[in-house]
Design an enzyme around this catalytic site. Structure first.
Site, PDB file in Angstrom:
ATOM      1  N   CYS A 125       0.856  -1.183   0.000  1.00 55.80           N
ATOM      2  CA  CYS A 125       0.000   0.000   0.000  1.00 55.80           C
ATOM      3  C   CYS A 125       0.895   1.237   0.000  1.00 55.80           C
ATOM      4  O   CYS A 125       2.103   1.131  -0.249  1.00 55.80           O
ATOM      5  CB  CYS A 125      -0.956  -0.009   1.187  1.00 55.80           C
ATOM      6  SG  CYS A 125      -0.132   0.040   2.790  1.00 55.80           S
ATOM      7  N   THR A 126       0.356   2.394   0.321  1.00 56.07           N
ATOM      8  CA  THR A 126       1.125   3.635   0.208  1.00 56.07           C
ATOM      9  C   THR A 126       2.204   3.739   1.269  1.00 56.07           C
ATOM     10  O   THR A 126       3.381   3.943   0.966  1.00 56.07           O
ATOM     11  CB  THR A 126       0.184   4.843   0.302  1.00 56.07           C
ATOM     12  OG1 THR A 126      -0.836   4.731  -0.685  1.00 56.07           O
ATOM     13  CG2 THR A 126       0.948   6.145   0.071  1.00 56.07           C
TER      14      THR A 126
END
Length: 850
Positions: A125-126
Site C-alpha cells: 500500500c502507500t
C-alpha cells in the site's frame, strides 16, 4: 514556521484524534491486534528481490523486458489501495481489487477466498498501514481454507521502497499521496529526500505514465482538486484538453453510466434535454427498483429526478434563473478551484483566520432522527390513532370471535387508504401508476368503474375518466386519469375494508416482566425517558398462529398489538414490538410501551445477546446422534454434533421475491442453526425438535429444516407434501366473513353515495370472498405452521463497543440475564421421548443427503 517563511502549509487544518482505526473499515478490522500486524514484513530490499524474481519468471529469465506477460501461478501480488491510487501507479502484475474505500477490501477477500488459497501472497500500500491490517486479516481468513497459504507485505509501503530505489525500481507511474501533491513521480522521492518540496507533481521527463484520461484515453496521471465526480466527489483523471467541453461536470469510473443524465448545473440544458435525462434516469431506476442492495443508489437517482422536475417546472413557469457557470458545491464560489474541502481545505483555514469568531459558531452536525420520530411517521401515527378511536376498532380478542370455531372476524367499515407519490412515479399518469403498482387496479374494467364512482382521489380531488374530455384539470369537480403525477402528490382511495379472519383464544396469554434497576441505570434507559413515571416493563405475549404482530397489509383490528392493547387496557398504538414473528408462527413475542426499553431490547438482539429457542414439529424421524462424519455437498453445508445438539450451517438467499421464498444457495448470507431432538410420534411420523437460530436470517429455521429433509409440519412454502385435511373448514371461515358483513358500523365522515359506491365495488359484499382473500388469509394452507417461539434469554452488559460490520464486540461487566418463557403449544404435548429407538434414522438421513 512555514507561514512565517511564506511557504503554504501542506496540512492547514491539523487535527489530532484518538481513534480505533487509522484507516476506517467500519469496524471489520478492529479485532486485528498489533501482534498480528507485526508478522509477514518484507523490507524494501527483500521486496525488490521478490519483484526481480517475478520479473525474471515472467520474461523467461530476462529482467530487461518492460512488458509483464504473467506472474508465477503460485504467487499473487495484491494492491491494497483504492482504485484511483492504482490508476496512476502500481507494481507491474499486481491485482487491483477495484475498491473505492478500504472498507470494501475485506469484502473482496471474502469473495475471492477460494482463489487465494494455497498461494504465496504479496501485498503493498502507500505507507504500510493498510497492508499491515489487510495482511493480518487475510492470514486469519485464509487459515480456515488452507494451511499452506503465506501472506507477506511491504514494510513502509511504496514510500519506503521509492525512497530506496526511486525510478530504478519496479514501481511504474506515480505514487498517490494524501496531500496537495496528489501524485508524486518515483524519481521525486529520491530527488526531494530531506527537502521541503512544494510538490509540483511534474516528475521527471522520462517517467512512465500508466494512467489514462477517463474520456479521451490519452496518457494522463495528474489528479486536480477541481476534477471530482459530480455524483460522489471522487477524484477523477481528466486531462486539460477534455475539461473545456465537459463544463466542470465529471463522472468517475463507477458513475460513467450517469454521464448523460446526472449533472449539478441544470440551468444550461433545454427542456427537451432535461426530459431526455429524466427518461434515462427512470429507465435506470426501474432496473433497481427492488432490493436493499440498491437502496442508496435509488435515493441518489430519486434526488436527481426531483431536481430535474423542479427545473422543468421553473422553465414552464418562466421563473428559471441560472447561469452556465458552475459554482463550487462546497463553498458556492464560482472561482473556486476545488481546494476548499478535504485534504485541499485551504479556504476554510483562511476564512477562519480572518474571522476567528466563526470557530465558536460552527454549525452542529445534524442528527438524523430514527424512522419512527420523523415528522411524516409521527403524523401518520396520529391519523391511525384518530381512525381507531373514531370507529372504535380497539377490541380485545374475545370480541367478534366465534366460541365454537375460535375464528375472529371484525365487521367491515369504510377507510381512506393514501400513498405519497414516489420518485419513480413522477411524470407518469395516474392510470399507469395504479395499473402497475397496485394489484387491485390490474383489471381495466374494475379500474374504470372505480374512477366513475369517484372512489380514487388525487390530493383530495376525485379522479374521473370522464374528466379527460375536459382536456386537463377541473379543480372543482375531478382530475383526469391521464394527468401526470408530481412530487408531493397524494393518491388516495375509498374502500370498504374487510379484514382476513384469524384464530385466537378467548384471552391472549400475557406476562409482564420488569427490567432490573441495575440494567435501567447502567444502560441510561431512565435518562432517555421524558416521563418520570415511565414503565420499564417487557410484555411477554403468546402470539397465536395466523395473527400478525402489528397492523400490516390487510390486517388492522386482527393484529396482535391492537388486541393486546384493548385486553390490557393500554393506550392506542402504545405497544411497541421489539421484534417480529412470521404471521404463521406462534409463540413468544416481546413488546413494551417505553421506546427506550424497546431500543435497548432491539440493541441486544442486534448485538446477538439474545438466545432464542423454538420448538417445531417436523416430518419424519429426526436423528438423535451422528454416525461417523457428516456429509458435505457443493453448497458447503456443514453439520456437527456437540453435546447431543446438531449444529447446521448453510447460506440462505432469496429465490422468489414475490413469494418471499428463500433457499440454501451459493453466495447467500451466512446462516447457522442448532437442533436437538425432543421426541418422536410413530402414529403421525413426526418429530418434536428444539431449534435455536444462531443468526437472524428470515425463514432461517424453515429453510434449514427443509434442506435437512425434515420440513416443518403444515409449512406449505417449504414442504413438498402437505396434508389434504385442513384444521379449519373453509365453509366456517366464509360463514364468519359473511356474518361480519351483516354487522352495522357507523360510517362517519362519508356521504351516502360514497358508502353505496364502495360497497358496490367490494368483492366480499358481492359474495366473492375467495376473490378478496387468498388461501392463507382464509386460514387454509399456509396460515398455520407448527413452529413455536418458546423462550428468549436476554443478556445485558455495560460498556459495549459495537461497530458496523464488526467481527467482535467488547464487554466489560455483565448486568445479568432475563429469561422470558411461555408454555409449549398443544400439538407439542403428546410427544414421548424415544431416542433409543431412533438410531436407525441416522443412516437413512445420511443416504438422503448424499
Amino acid at each position: 514556521s512555514d507561514s512565517n517563511n511564506g511557504v503554504e502549509a501542506m496540512f492547514p487544518d491539523l487535527q489530532i484524534k484518538l481513534v480505533k482505526e487509522i484507516i476506517g473499515t467500519g469496524g471489520v478490522l478492529s479485532s486485528v491486534s498489533i501482534k498480528d500486524t507485526s508478522e509477514g514484513y518484507l523490507s524494501p530490499e527483500q521486496w525488490h528481490e521478490e519483484m526481480k524474481k517475478m520479473k525474471e519468471a515472467a520474461t523467461g529469465g530476462s529482467s530487461s523486458s518492460s512488458e509483464n506477460k504473467s506472474i508465477p501461478d503460485d504467487t499473487v501480488l495484491i494492491d491494497c489501495r483504492n482504485h484511483k491510487e492504482y490508476e496512476i501507479g502500481h507494481f507491474e502484475g499486481s491485482i487491483d481489487p477495484n475498491t473505492k474505500t478500504f472498507e470494501q477490501f475485506p469484502r473482496w477477500v471474502q469473495e475471492n477466498k477460494s482463489a487465494l488459497k494455497d498461494k504465496k501472497i504479496l501485498m503493498y500500500c502507500t505507507g504500510g498501514i493498510r497492508c499491515e491490517k489487510a495482511s493480518a486479516y487475510m492470514r486469519r481468513e485464509l487459515e480456515t481454507v488452507s494451511e499452506t497459504t503465506t501472506v507477506k507485505h511491504l514494510k513502509g509501503g511504496i514510500h519506503k521502497y521509492l525512497d530506496k530505489y526511486g525510478g530504478d525500481g519496479f514501481f511504474s507511474g506515480s505514487n498517490f499521496v494524501f496531500d496537495r501533491r496528489v501524485g508524486v513521480d518515483a524519481d521525486e522521492h529520491t530527488q526531494n529526500r530531506g527537502k521541503d518540496s512544494t510538490g509540483t507533481g511534474n516528475g521527471s521527463a522520462n517517467k512512465r505514465i500508466v494512467g489514462h484520461c477517463l474520456y479521451c484515453k490519452k496518457s494522463h496521471d495528474q489528479f486536480t482538486p477541481d476534477a471530482v465526480c459530480t455524483v460522489c466527489r471522487e477524484l477523477t483523471l481528466v486531462c486539460a484538453d477534455c475539461k473545456p467541453s465537459l463544463h466542470k461536470e465529471y463522472h468517475c469510473v463507477d458513475h460513467q453510466y450517469l454521464k448523460n443524465c446526472y449533472f449539478s448545473n441544470l440551468s444550461r440544458f433545454t427542456q427537451e434535454e432535461l426530459n431526455s435525462q429524466l427518461h434515462e434516469l427512470e429507465t435506470l431506476f426501474s432496473k433497481i427498483a427492488v432490493g436493499k442492495r440498491y437502496k442508496n443508489l435509488r435515493r441518489t437517482l430519486q434526488r436527481q429526478v426531483g431536481r430535474i422536475n423542479h427545473t422543468l417546472v421553473a422553465i414552464k413557469s418562466g421563473t428559471m434563473v441560472g447561469s452556465n457557470t458552475l459554482a463550487c458545491r462546497s463553498c458556492g464560489d464560482v472561482k473556486c478551484d476545488g481546494r476548499c474541502w478535504g485534504v485541499h481545505g485551504l479556504k476554510r483555514k483562511l476564512a477562519l483566520q480572518k474571522n476567528p469568531q466563526d470557530l465558536d459558531e460552527q454549525p452542529k452536525k445534524a442528527v438524523r432522527l430514527s424512522s419512527n420520530q420523523r415528522s411524516g411517521k409521527v403524523l401518520q401515527k396520529q391519523k391511525d390513532i384518530e381512525e381507531i378511536k373514531r370507529f372504535d376498532l380497539q377490541k380485545p380478542p374475545n370480541s367478534h370471535r366465534c366460541q365454537e370455531t375460535c375464528i375472529r372476524c371484525p365487521p367491515p367499515f369504510l377507510r381512506i387508504l393514501s400513498s405519497s407519490v414516489k420518485g419513480k412515479w413522477v411524470g407518469k399518469s395516474i392510470e399507469s401508476v395504479l395499473k402497475t403498482e397496485f394489484h387491485d387496479f390490474e383489471d381495466p374494467d374494475r379500474m374504470n368503474a372505480l374512477f366513475r364512482k369517484s372512489l380514487v382521489q388525487l390530493n383530495g380531488i376525485p379522479v374521473n375518466s370522464e374528466a379527460a374530455l375536459t382536456k386537463g384539470v377541473n379543480a372543482t369537480k375531478a382530475v383526469s386519469q391521464d394527468l401526470p403525477l408530481k412530487n408531493m402528490d397524494i393518491i388516495s382511495r375509498i374502500t370498504h375494508w374487510h379484514e382476513p379472519p384469524v384464530l385466537v383464544p378467548e384471552k391472549i396469554a400475557v406476562q409482564k416482566l420488569s427490567l432490573p434497576n441495575k440494567v435501567v441505570e447502567h444502560l441510561s434507559i431512565r435518562k432517555a425517558c421524558n416521563d418520570a413515571n415511565s414503565d420499564f416493563s417487557i410484555y411477554c405475549i403468546d402470539k397465536p398462529s395466523s395473527v400478525p404482530v402489528h397492523p400490516t397489509g390487510p390486517y388492522l383490528q386482527n393484529s396482535l398489538t391492537i388486541m393486546v392493547e384493548a385486553q390490557e387496557g393500554l393506550e392506542t398504538r402504545s405497544l411497541l414490538p421489539c421484534h417480529r414473528l412470521d404471521r404463521c408462527t406462534s409463540g413468544l413475542t416481546l413488546c413494551c410501551t417505553n421506546p427506550a426499553v424497546a431500543r435497548c431490547i432491539q440493541a441486544q438482539m442486534n448485538h446477538k445477546e439474545v438466545e432464542k429457542i423454538y420448538v417445531a414439529r417436523v416430518k419424519g424421524k429426526f436423528p438423535s446422534k451422528l454416525i461417523d462424519h457428516p456429509p458435505c455437498n457443493e453448497k458447503e453445508k456443514s453439520l456437527i454434533l456437540k453435546a447431543g445438539e446438531f449444529l447446521y450451517e448453510a447460506p440462505i438467499g432469496v429465490v422468489d421475491i414475490k413469494k418471499g421464498l428463500r433457499a440454501v444457495i451459493e453466495g447467500g448470507k451466512p446462516a447457522m442453526s442448532k437442533f436437538r431432538l425432543l421426541g418422536y410420534d410413530f402414529t403421525s411420523n413426526t418429530s418434536l425438535v428444539e431449534c435455536q437460530p444462531l443468526t437472524g436470517r428470515q425463514h432461517q429455521l424453515r429453510v434449514h429444516l427443509k434442506e435437512l429433509g425434515f420440513p416443518i409440519h403444515n409449512d406449505v412454502l417449504y414442504c413438498d407434501q402437505v396434508e389434504n385435511r385442513q384444521r379449519i373448514l373453509k365453509a366456517d371461515v366464509i360463514k364468519a366473513v359473511t356474518t361480519a358483513i351483516g354487522s352495522k358500523v357507523e360510517e362517519k365522515g362519508f356521504s351516502t353515495d360514497q358508502i353505496e359506491a364502495a360497497r358496490e365495488m367490494c368483492s366480499c359484499c358481492q359474495g366473492e370472498v375467495e376473490v378478496a382473500f387468498n388461501s392463507a388469509q382464509l386460514l387454509q394452507s399456509g396460515a398455520i405452521i407448527d413452529l413455536h417461539a418458546r423462550k428468549y434469554i436476554i443478556s445485558f452488559t455495560t460498556n459495549k463497543t459495537q461497530k458496523k460490520k464488526a467481527d467482535a464486540i467488547i464487554h466489560d461487566e455483565s448486568l445479568g440475564k432475563i429469561e422470558c418463557k411461555i408454555d409449549v403449544p398443544a400439538w407439542a404435548k403428546n410427544f414421548v421421548n424415544t431416542n433409543a429407538e431412533l438410531d436407525v434414522a441416522m443412516a437413512e438421513w445420511l443416504n438422503a443427503l448424499s
